[in-house]
Design a protein around this motif. Sequence first.
Motif, mmCIF file in Angstrom:
data_model
loop_
_atom_site.group_PDB
_atom_site.id
_atom_site.type_symbol
_atom_site.label_atom_id
_atom_site.label_comp_id
_atom_site.label_asym_id
_atom_site.label_seq_id
_atom_site.Cartn_x
_atom_site.Cartn_y
_atom_site.Cartn_z
ATOM 1 N N ASP A 225 -1.551 5.120 -3.153
ATOM 2 C CA ASP A 225 -1.007 6.431 -3.480
ATOM 3 C C ASP A 225 -0.750 6.517 -4.988
ATOM 4 N N PRO A 226 -1.461 7.409 -5.684
ATOM 5 C CA PRO A 226 -1.314 7.464 -7.147
ATOM 6 C C PRO A 226 0.129 7.683 -7.595
ATOM 7 N N THR A 227 0.852 8.567 -6.873
ATOM 8 C CA THR A 227 2.220 8.866 -7.289
ATOM 9 C C THR A 227 3.107 7.616 -7.229
ATOM 10 N N GLU A 228 2.943 6.846 -6.166
ATOM 11 C CA GLU A 228 3.716 5.596 -6.055
ATOM 12 C C GLU A 228 3.316 4.599 -7.131
ATOM 13 N N ALA A 229 2.008 4.515 -7.404
ATOM 14 C CA ALA A 229 1.537 3.556 -8.409
ATOM 15 C C ALA A 229 2.046 3.925 -9.806
ATOM 16 N N MET A 230 2.193 5.232 -10.044
ATOM 17 C CA MET A 230 2.622 5.673 -11.380
ATOM 18 C C MET A 230 4.134 5.565 -11.575
ATOM 19 N N ALA A 231 4.864 5.698 -10.461
ATOM 20 C CA ALA A 231 6.324 5.842 -10.549
ATOM 21 C C ALA A 231 7.033 4.823 -11.462
ATOM 22 N N PRO A 232 6.685 3.520 -11.390
ATOM 23 C CA PRO A 232 7.442 2.561 -12.199
ATOM 24 C C PRO A 232 7.271 2.775 -13.708
ATOM 25 N N PHE A 233 6.242 3.528 -14.099
ATOM 26 C CA PHE A 233 5.934 3.660 -15.521
ATOM 27 C C PHE A 233 6.370 5.002 -16.100
ATOM 28 N N ALA A 234 6.877 5.869 -15.232
ATOM 29 C CA ALA A 234 7.269 7.202 -15.696
ATOM 30 C C ALA A 234 8.426 7.105 -16.704
ATOM 31 N N ALA A 235 9.444 6.323 -16.381
ATOM 32 C CA ALA A 235 10.616 6.257 -17.260
ATOM 33 C C ALA A 235 10.277 5.715 -18.656
ATOM 34 N N PRO A 236 9.615 4.548 -18.760
ATOM 35 C CA PRO A 236 9.322 4.064 -20.123
ATOM 36 C C PRO A 236 8.415 4.998 -20.924
ATOM 37 N N LEU A 237 7.425 5.623 -20.250
ATOM 38 C CA LEU A 237 6.518 6.499 -20.994
ATOM 39 C C LEU A 237 7.203 7.807 -21.392
ATOM 40 N N ASP A 238 7.993 8.365 -20.470
ATOM 41 C CA ASP A 238 8.744 9.582 -20.821
ATOM 42 C C ASP A 238 9.706 9.291 -21.969
ATOM 43 N N GLU A 239 10.334 8.130 -21.896
ATOM 44 C CA GLU A 239 11.301 7.746 -22.927
ATOM 45 C C GLU A 239 10.602 7.609 -24.296
ATOM 46 N N PHE A 240 9.439 6.977 -24.280
ATOM 47 C CA PHE A 240 8.670 6.865 -25.529
ATOM 48 C C PHE A 240 8.423 8.246 -26.141
ATOM 49 N N HIS A 241 7.959 9.170 -25.310
ATOM 50 C CA HIS A 241 7.636 10.502 -25.848
ATOM 51 C C HIS A 241 8.896 11.265 -26.256
ATOM 52 N N ARG A 242 9.979 11.041 -25.506
ATOM 53 C CA ARG A 242 11.225 11.715 -25.848
ATOM 54 C C ARG A 242 11.724 11.253 -27.226
#
Lengths: 252, 252
Positions: free
Chosen positions: A100-117
């Motif tokens: 499931d792509p959404t599950e596979a992506m989930a662990p990386f959402a926070a660090p990547l969002d944080e980088f862009h923020r």
Amino acid sequence: METPQNPADEAAAESTAETAPTGIAASDWAEASADPRYRAAVVDLLGALAYGELAAFERLAEDAKLAPGISDKAALARMASAEFQHFEQLTGRLRQIDEDPTEAMAPFAAPLDEFHRLTAPSDWLEGLVKAYVGDAIAADFYREVASRLDSDTRALVLRALDDSGHASFAVEKVRAAIEAEPRVGGRLALWARRLMGEALSQAQRVVADRDALSTMLVGGVADGFDLAEIGRMFSRITEAHTKRMAALGLSA
Amino acid sequence: METPQNPADEAAAESTAETAPTGIAASDWAEASADPRYRAAVVDLLGALAYGELAAFERLAEDAKLAPGISDKAALARMASAEFQHFEQLTGRLRQIDEDPTEAMAPFAAPLDEFHRLTAPSDWLEGLVKAYVGDAIAADFYREVASRLDSDTRALVLRALDDSGHASFAVEKVRAAIEAEPRVGGRLALWARRLMGEALSQAQRVVADRDALSTMLVGGVADGFDLAEIGRMFSRITEAHTKRMAALGLSA
């Protein structure tokens, strides 16, 4: 597009000699994925890359608003759209291997969002430098990781790499801006350093959290986890970044 | 994808009977563009459509930030990316006929930017309704205009139309939200009405400013400008919108 295994590319061959492809690079997905640790590592990798592309799409589209004119806006939108095509390829591959792509992506959402923020550009030139730096670092990373993958996953990653380089239009614009007002160079050099610093800090967070992925990144599951080698990979990427910045007129 | 000329589509055939294709629809670009008024009208049309796609790309990418989850975000990003592909086709065509895309788009930047500025969604559901409404109105307009174009330009416009319909995912989500909380329906119905109102008001501004384009829209340069026919085209589009909103559970 050269991969580190290309014998003509001596510098690359030298720098990755100690992490030369293990048996996995000679296998295809069916064979390699029989090892559940390798499978978990690839799912992590595809999830991280996919979320990275989606986040990049979002930020580039956002930064397009800073463009001084329609054709500049279109150039950034073109990059964003290319990132989204990669996102589709990567998530398509995840579905193909029944993940499931959404599950596979989930662990990386926070660090990547944080980088862009933490690295929201405050003007058009900062946006251009970020687009260029981000594109180049992503290409370096894709190239580093490609040699450690089974042949099917490698083909997917190299296809995304082949299609990058949309950011080269940024080089000319940034150079012209520095020429017109040399003081701009100092500010943008600081900015590029900050981008690299935040990228490394989020990458280290991922490395600490995701054992299977980190182990694969430094030479395949068979060889075990090697923090020093992760460090060397990061410093190769940082070095390449520094050279690019110098070429751009930004001493790092 | 049906065009109004399709005899099977009686309602559409009836509604456009009074604006049946003139001689231009039987010509190709080389022939039709010999008339400088027709050429100017097509350059205007392609410029307006291209800027419309670029602005839609930008707003959809922006609205993707409101998505409650990764897969919703991806769905909106997919629409944005499709709009950008249309932008590339339309500007590519302008370059092909030796027109500068930036110049062709310039007259339409202000009304389109203004439309989006006045209709920035305040939440995810408003964003979905806007994506769906925008996609459908654009498809209606492309279909209306296609029958008035030379064969080459018509093929280009219908290609973009063929590829629309990305917004259908929105229907299901909006329906579910209204079912879960019927009060939401009232708010979204008002919102959809406002979207249509702002779209018409900006469109009327364009009609008033761009004589060649407006004349072509109502049946070819040969027939001259007919404000009443422009009004009828707008009301056909409004009617189709009202029916769609009713199907969505939003009484207009």
